[in-house]
Design a protein around this motif. Structure first.
Motif, short mmCIF file in Angstrom:
data_model
loop_
_atom_site.label_atom_id
_atom_site.label_comp_id
_atom_site.label_asym_id
_atom_site.label_seq_id
_atom_site.Cartn_x
_atom_site.Cartn_y
_atom_site.Cartn_z
N SER A 187 0.82 -1.20 0.00
CA SER A 187 0.00 0.00 0.00
C SER A 187 0.87 1.26 0.00
O SER A 187 0.56 2.23 -0.70
N GLN B 240 2.29 1.61 -3.48
CA GLN B 240 1.24 2.04 -4.41
C GLN B 240 0.91 3.52 -4.23
O GLN B 240 0.71 4.24 -5.20
N ASP B 241 0.88 3.99 -2.97
CA ASP B 241 0.64 5.41 -2.72
C ASP B 241 1.72 6.28 -3.35
O ASP B 241 1.43 7.32 -3.94
N VAL C 2 3.64 5.47 -5.92
CA VAL C 2 3.49 5.40 -7.39
C VAL C 2 2.36 6.31 -7.84
O VAL C 2 2.51 7.06 -8.82
N ASP C 3 1.24 6.29 -7.14
CA ASP C 3 0.10 7.15 -7.49
C ASP C 3 0.48 8.63 -7.41
O ASP C 3 0.12 9.42 -8.29
N GLN C 4 1.21 8.99 -6.36
CA GLN C 4 1.63 10.38 -6.20
C GLN C 4 2.58 10.78 -7.34
O GLN C 4 2.45 11.86 -7.90
N ARG D 138 2.71 9.54 -10.34
CA ARG D 138 1.93 9.65 -11.58
C ARG D 138 1.16 10.96 -11.64
O ARG D 138 1.03 11.56 -12.70
N ARG D 139 0.63 11.39 -10.49
CA ARG D 139 -0.09 12.67 -10.47
C ARG D 139 0.84 13.83 -10.78
O ARG D 139 0.42 14.85 -11.32
#
Length: 89
Positions: A17, A20-21, A23-25, A27-28
């Motif tokens: 998790s 993933q957080d 990676v998401d940040q 990508r944003r």
């Protein structure tokens, strides 16, 4: 691995998790969409050609990007594992 009261696999889920957080940040924060602007979207200062070539889709000058990065933070402000050491600090 001894995990106390946590169910089997809970530690790995926390690690996944956290990754993933991040990676998401990331990508944003990726710009790379469309053409780079010639002038900053916030302060209207010219964006140097070297920056436009280095970062596809750049929208902000270096100073405004630095300010945006400060506002965004870096997401590492808490310990998901909640270890005893972190709780005692």
């Amino acid at each position: 691995m001894a995990t106390g009261w946590a169910r089997e696999g809970a530690v790995q889920e926390q690690i996944d998790s956290t990754v993933q957080d991040a990676v998401d940040q990331a990508r944003r924060q990726l710009e790379g969409v469309g053409e780079s602007l010639t002038h900053c979207a916030e302060c209207d200062e010219p964006i140097p050609e070297a920056r436009r070539e280095a970062i596809q889709g750049v929208r902000l000058c270096v100073n405004c990007q630095a300010e945006a990065d400060k506002r965004a933070g870096h997401g590492a402000g808490f310990n998901r594992r909640g270890s005893k050491d972190s709780q005692l600090r």
